[in-house]
Write a protein that holds these residues in place. Sequence first.
Motif, mmCIF file in Angstrom:
data_model
loop_
_atom_site.group_PDB
_atom_site.id
_atom_site.type_symbol
_atom_site.label_atom_id
_atom_site.label_comp_id
_atom_site.label_asym_id
_atom_site.label_seq_id
_atom_site.Cartn_x
_atom_site.Cartn_y
_atom_site.Cartn_z
ATOM 1 N N THR A 86 0.844 -1.190 0.000
ATOM 2 C CA THR A 86 0.000 0.000 0.000
ATOM 3 C C THR A 86 0.880 1.241 0.000
ATOM 4 N N GLY A 88 0.991 5.697 -0.509
ATOM 5 C CA GLY A 88 0.214 6.918 -0.470
ATOM 6 C C GLY A 88 1.089 8.117 -0.748
ATOM 7 N N CYS A 92 -5.575 15.853 -0.136
ATOM 8 C CA CYS A 92 -6.927 15.300 -0.216
ATOM 9 C C CYS A 92 -7.864 16.395 -0.702
ATOM 10 N N ASN A 101 -5.686 10.008 8.929
ATOM 11 C CA ASN A 101 -4.445 10.255 8.190
ATOM 12 C C ASN A 101 -4.250 11.747 7.933
ATOM 13 N N SER A 105 -3.035 13.806 4.707
ATOM 14 C CA SER A 105 -4.134 14.217 3.836
ATOM 15 C C SER A 105 -4.337 15.727 3.816
ATOM 16 N N SER A 142 -3.490 1.948 -3.745
ATOM 17 C CA SER A 142 -3.275 3.372 -3.498
ATOM 18 C C SER A 142 -4.221 3.815 -2.386
ATOM 19 N N SER A 143 -3.646 4.335 -1.288
ATOM 20 C CA SER A 143 -4.426 4.680 -0.100
ATOM 21 C C SER A 143 -3.677 5.752 0.689
ATOM 22 N N TYR A 144 -4.094 5.949 1.939
ATOM 23 C CA TYR A 144 -3.484 6.888 2.900
ATOM 24 C C TYR A 144 -3.820 8.350 2.622
ATOM 25 N N ASN A 145 -3.683 8.778 1.362
ATOM 26 C CA ASN A 145 -4.273 10.058 0.991
ATOM 27 C C ASN A 145 -5.403 9.732 0.004
ATOM 28 N N PRO A 147 -6.601 8.872 -3.383
ATOM 29 C CA PRO A 147 -5.916 8.476 -4.613
ATOM 30 C C PRO A 147 -6.429 9.151 -5.876
ATOM 31 N N TYR A 170 -8.037 0.811 -5.354
ATOM 32 C CA TYR A 170 -8.151 2.153 -4.793
ATOM 33 C C TYR A 170 -8.892 2.093 -3.473
ATOM 34 N N SER A 172 -10.787 4.967 -1.522
ATOM 35 C CA SER A 172 -11.138 6.314 -1.946
ATOM 36 C C SER A 172 -12.353 6.870 -1.220
#
Length: 370
Positions: A86, A88, A92, A101, A105, A142-145, A147, A170, A172
Amino acid sequence: MVTLAERLDEMTRPGELYEKLEDGAVRCYACAHRCLIKPGRRGICQVRFNADGELRVPWGYVAALQVDPIEKKPFSHVLPGADALTFGMLGCDFHCSYCQNWLTSQTLRDPQAGIDPDYILRITPEKLVEYALRNGAQAVVSSYNEPLITSEWAVDVFRLAKLRGLLCAYVSNGNATPEVLDYLRPYVDAYKVDLKTMQDRQYRKLGGVLQHVLDTIRRAHDMGFWVEVVTLVVPGFNDSPEELWEAARFLASVSPDIPWHVTAFHPDYKMTDPPPTSARTLLQAAEIGQEAGLHFVYAGNLPGRVGSLEDTRCPQCGETVVARRGYIVTDYRLTAEGNCPRCGTHIPGIWHTDPQQVRLHGWGYPRPVR
């Protein structure tokens, strides 16, 4: 000293998800805000910006990178027991007051957010895919922020990942546009959407519009993405039976086979007043989902306290086909075709083609890539 904004602006390339307008302005359509960005200005996300009439977008770095169970995303119908690499970036298009996060973000938006510029790791798509394979991951996520706002980067990573046989996904907020979903469809297999509330007034407090998210869920499902939906149940914010019924009925109207995860809130960032969500509240929310006709309802973030609501069960005969505790898969009984071993009913999802290779354990916690 180089600022974070300066460092991020160095790690960009020309975007693809935009159109040029008069007087050097551009219209970005990576997310449903569809920002009109004039030269020298930034979009709502703060990381997509107009440089002399060209939209520049994030590329070539990660701010978070780790291997963890795919159940943590959460996905319950995507390769259970598999590890996912994963990654990021930063930024955001929402500003949720309970974001877990928020340090990443809300970068460039909240003066309290952000990380040391030296913490950012410059990296290539080739290196990311190499890390995934070296660490035994079966998926790249794709994560954490958010995507969506870094979709050009994700597609460059996913294009290589798919060539190496990896699943791509994703995680999202669902604030998508038809254009970005078309752009992602050849590369993204699974799409998890946060359905945060069924009240547009509350959504606007978070920086979004309810209808945009509902449209994304329906459109992504119709386009053939494997869609799972998460609702973080926040006491006093979105936990009324009426609102949960509305969310469940909407999802069932799209497809009763969409997995709905109702997960527990804990105080974070700017939302510290509501108490943590109780197991009883999650059980009630899950019961609503089931009564609304959803075949697969899961309760998360409270392992061992929600009974069988961590497991996948056959909607026809009730057989437990995947057993879990938290992020750990303890039993996997689906056939190679994804069918229930007792009654033969097909369970929708993306399953292992060789059930004998399923790992009946999980790391439970993230581990750094090697």
